[in-house]
Motif scaffolding. Structure first.
Motif, PDB file in Angstrom:
ATOM      1  N   ASN A  27       0.849  -1.195   0.000  1.00 30.80           N
ATOM      2  CA  ASN A  27       0.000   0.000   0.000  1.00 30.80           C
ATOM      3  C   ASN A  27       0.889   1.251   0.000  1.00 30.80           C
ATOM      4  OD1 ASN A  27       0.571   0.935   2.722  1.00 30.80           O
ATOM      5  ND2 ASN A  27      -0.712  -0.721   3.474  1.00 30.80           N
ATOM      6  N   PRO A  28       0.324   2.418  -0.306  1.00 29.49           N
ATOM      7  CA  PRO A  28       1.145   3.635  -0.419  1.00 29.49           C
ATOM      8  C   PRO A  28       2.011   3.937   0.813  1.00 29.49           C
ATOM      9  CG  PRO A  28      -1.031   4.038  -1.313  1.00 29.49           C
ATOM     10  CD  PRO A  28      -1.074   2.671  -0.674  1.00 29.49           C
ATOM     11  N   GLU A  29       1.490   3.717   2.007  1.00 27.10           N
ATOM     12  CA  GLU A  29       2.278   3.984   3.215  1.00 27.10           C
ATOM     13  C   GLU A  29       3.447   2.997   3.331  1.00 27.10           C
ATOM     14  OE1 GLU A  29       3.538   5.721   6.884  1.00 27.10           O
ATOM     15  OE2 GLU A  29       2.580   6.417   5.053  1.00 27.10           O
ATOM     16  N   ASP A  30       3.214   1.731   3.036  1.00 26.70           N
ATOM     17  CA  ASP A  30       4.286   0.744   3.086  1.00 26.70           C
ATOM     18  C   ASP A  30       5.355   1.030   2.028  1.00 26.70           C
ATOM     19  OD1 ASP A  30       3.094  -0.573   5.200  1.00 26.70           O
ATOM     20  OD2 ASP A  30       2.085  -2.046   3.926  1.00 26.70           O
ATOM     21  N   ARG A  31       4.931   1.481   0.865  1.00 26.65           N
ATOM     22  CA  ARG A  31       5.899   1.870  -0.170  1.00 26.65           C
ATOM     23  C   ARG A  31       6.752   3.034   0.318  1.00 26.65           C
ATOM     24  NH1 ARG A  31       2.861   2.025  -6.047  1.00 26.65           N
ATOM     25  NH2 ARG A  31       1.907  -0.044  -5.940  1.00 26.65           N
ATOM     26  N   ARG A  32       6.108   4.022   0.933  1.00 27.09           N
ATOM     27  CA  ARG A  32       6.834   5.196   1.431  1.00 27.09           C
ATOM     28  C   ARG A  32       7.869   4.778   2.474  1.00 27.09           C
ATOM     29  NH1 ARG A  32       6.871   8.952   5.384  1.00 27.09           N
ATOM     30  NH2 ARG A  32       5.275   7.912   6.609  1.00 27.09           N
ATOM     31  N   ALA A  38       7.150   8.601  -1.387  1.00 23.60           N
ATOM     32  CA  ALA A  38       6.025   8.081  -2.178  1.00 23.60           C
ATOM     33  C   ALA A  38       6.566   7.627  -3.529  1.00 23.60           C
ATOM     34  CB  ALA A  38       4.965   9.155  -2.345  1.00 23.60           C
ATOM     35  N   ILE A  39       6.115   6.473  -3.978  1.00 25.14           N
ATOM     36  CA  ILE A  39       6.632   5.914  -5.223  1.00 25.14           C
ATOM     37  C   ILE A  39       5.500   5.214  -5.970  1.00 25.14           C
ATOM     38  CG2 ILE A  39       7.446   3.827  -4.036  1.00 25.14           C
ATOM     39  CD1 ILE A  39       9.808   3.775  -6.026  1.00 25.14           C
ATOM     40  N   GLY A  40       5.385   5.510  -7.247  1.00 30.42           N
ATOM     41  CA  GLY A  40       4.323   4.953  -8.071  1.00 30.42           C
ATOM     42  C   GLY A  40       4.726   3.646  -8.738  1.00 30.42           C
ATOM     43  N   LEU A  88       4.535  -8.077   3.139  1.00 27.93           N
ATOM     44  CA  LEU A  88       3.135  -7.707   2.912  1.00 27.93           C
ATOM     45  C   LEU A  88       2.404  -7.610   4.247  1.00 27.93           C
ATOM     46  CD1 LEU A  88       2.175  -9.822  -0.245  1.00 27.93           C
ATOM     47  CD2 LEU A  88       2.917  -7.439  -0.129  1.00 27.93           C
ATOM     48  N   ALA A  89       1.466  -6.676   4.326  1.00 30.07           N
ATOM     49  CA  ALA A  89       0.781  -6.352   5.580  1.00 30.07           C
ATOM     50  C   ALA A  89       0.209  -7.574   6.288  1.00 30.07           C
ATOM     51  CB  ALA A  89      -0.315  -5.317   5.318  1.00 30.07           C
ATOM     52  N   LEU A 121      13.447   5.967   6.904  1.00 31.27           N
ATOM     53  CA  LEU A 121      12.773   7.000   7.672  1.00 31.27           C
ATOM     54  C   LEU A 121      12.782   6.597   9.139  1.00 31.27           C
ATOM     55  CD1 LEU A 121       9.713   7.588   5.296  1.00 31.27           C
ATOM     56  CD2 LEU A 121      11.773   9.003   5.521  1.00 31.27           C
ATOM     57  N   SER A 122      12.998   7.560  10.027  1.00 32.24           N
ATOM     58  CA  SER A 122      13.060   7.263  11.460  1.00 32.24           C
ATOM     59  C   SER A 122      11.761   6.670  11.982  1.00 32.24           C
ATOM     60  CB  SER A 122      13.407   8.522  12.255  1.00 32.24           C
ATOM     61  OG  SER A 122      14.681   8.993  11.877  1.00 32.24           O
ATOM     62  N   GLU A 123      10.659   6.962  11.318  1.00 32.51           N
ATOM     63  CA  GLU A 123       9.354   6.447  11.753  1.00 32.51           C
ATOM     64  C   GLU A 123       9.102   5.008  11.322  1.00 32.51           C
ATOM     65  OE1 GLU A 123       6.079   8.021   8.857  1.00 32.51           O
ATOM     66  OE2 GLU A 123       7.752   9.453   8.858  1.00 32.51           O
ATOM     67  N   ASN A 124      10.029   4.411  10.593  1.00 33.45           N
ATOM     68  CA  ASN A 124       9.869   3.031  10.134  1.00 33.45           C
ATOM     69  C   ASN A 124      10.140   2.089  11.315  1.00 33.45           C
ATOM     70  OD1 ASN A 124       9.969   0.511   8.897  1.00 33.45           O
ATOM     71  ND2 ASN A 124      10.953   1.307   7.048  1.00 33.45           N
TER      72      ASN A 124
END
Length: 190
Positions: A27-32, A38-40, A88-89, A121-124
């Motif tokens: 999902n977009p958040e997991d990709r980020r 953000a990556i398409g 995967l989630a 990212l530190s929030e990962n």
């Protein structure tokens, strides 16, 4: 979760479509979190197209339908390698990231790599948990973090362990293919 699910396979160039499907399924958040921005879909396809499977290490855990549910890619440079991992989630919390991390480190040690690092990212939280679990040195810089782990030289045990891991993965793959063939032969739906 069965032990079989923790079997890691080494990815080759023939796995590019499955690898693309794995990243696109994030999902977009997991990709980020995995890629730091953000990556398409097109950028993901380009990323997969650039992977040098001969130089780098890429490993995955598959489900029984051969979908990649967890992936680690280690991009190798001179004496170090950058590690990127995604699960995967619906498959998190069962040790897949830990298993892939260990497999990647063994691969790198056996090829003379001296250090593995993660830039995220530190929030990962998941990646930070893995970094702490594996005693990586962590340096925070604003919203980003670098984690580094010096690697010990290869030993006879690491070479044998990698060979056993590869043989186990090949055996599990063959059993899965045989099971699917047998089910199809007898007309059982997947």
């Amino acid at each position: 979760m069965t032990q079989e699910l923790h079997t890691t396979i080494r990815l080759r160039s023939s796995h590019r479509p499955a690898l693309e499907a794995h990243f696109i399924a994030l999902n977009p958040e997991d990709r980020r979190l995995r890629f730091g921005a953000a990556i398409g879909d097109d950028a993901l396809r380009a990323y997969v197209a650039r992977i040098d499977f001969e130089r780098d290490g890429a490993f995955a855990v598959q489900d029984d339908a051969f979908h990649l549910i967890a992936v680690v890619h280690v991009a190798v440079t001179e004496d170090s390698a950058e590690l990127g991992l995604s699960v995967l989630a619906g498959c998190r919390g069962s040790g897949l990231g830990h298993a892939l991390f260990k497999r990647a480190v063994m691969h790198l040690r056996n090829r003379g790599t001296r250090e593995v690092f993660v830039h995220c990212l530190s929030e990962n939280a998941a990646m930070m948990h893995l970094a702490r679990k594996h005693s990586m040195g962590i340096a925070y810089s604003g919203g980003e973090t670098d984690a580094r782990l010096p690697l010990k030289p290869a030993t006879a045990n690491t070479y044998i362990s990698e060979w056993i891991a590869d043989q186990q993965a090949a055996t599990v793959q063959a059993m899965r293919h045989h099971s699917r063939f047998t089910r199809a032969l007898w007309g059982f739906a997947e």
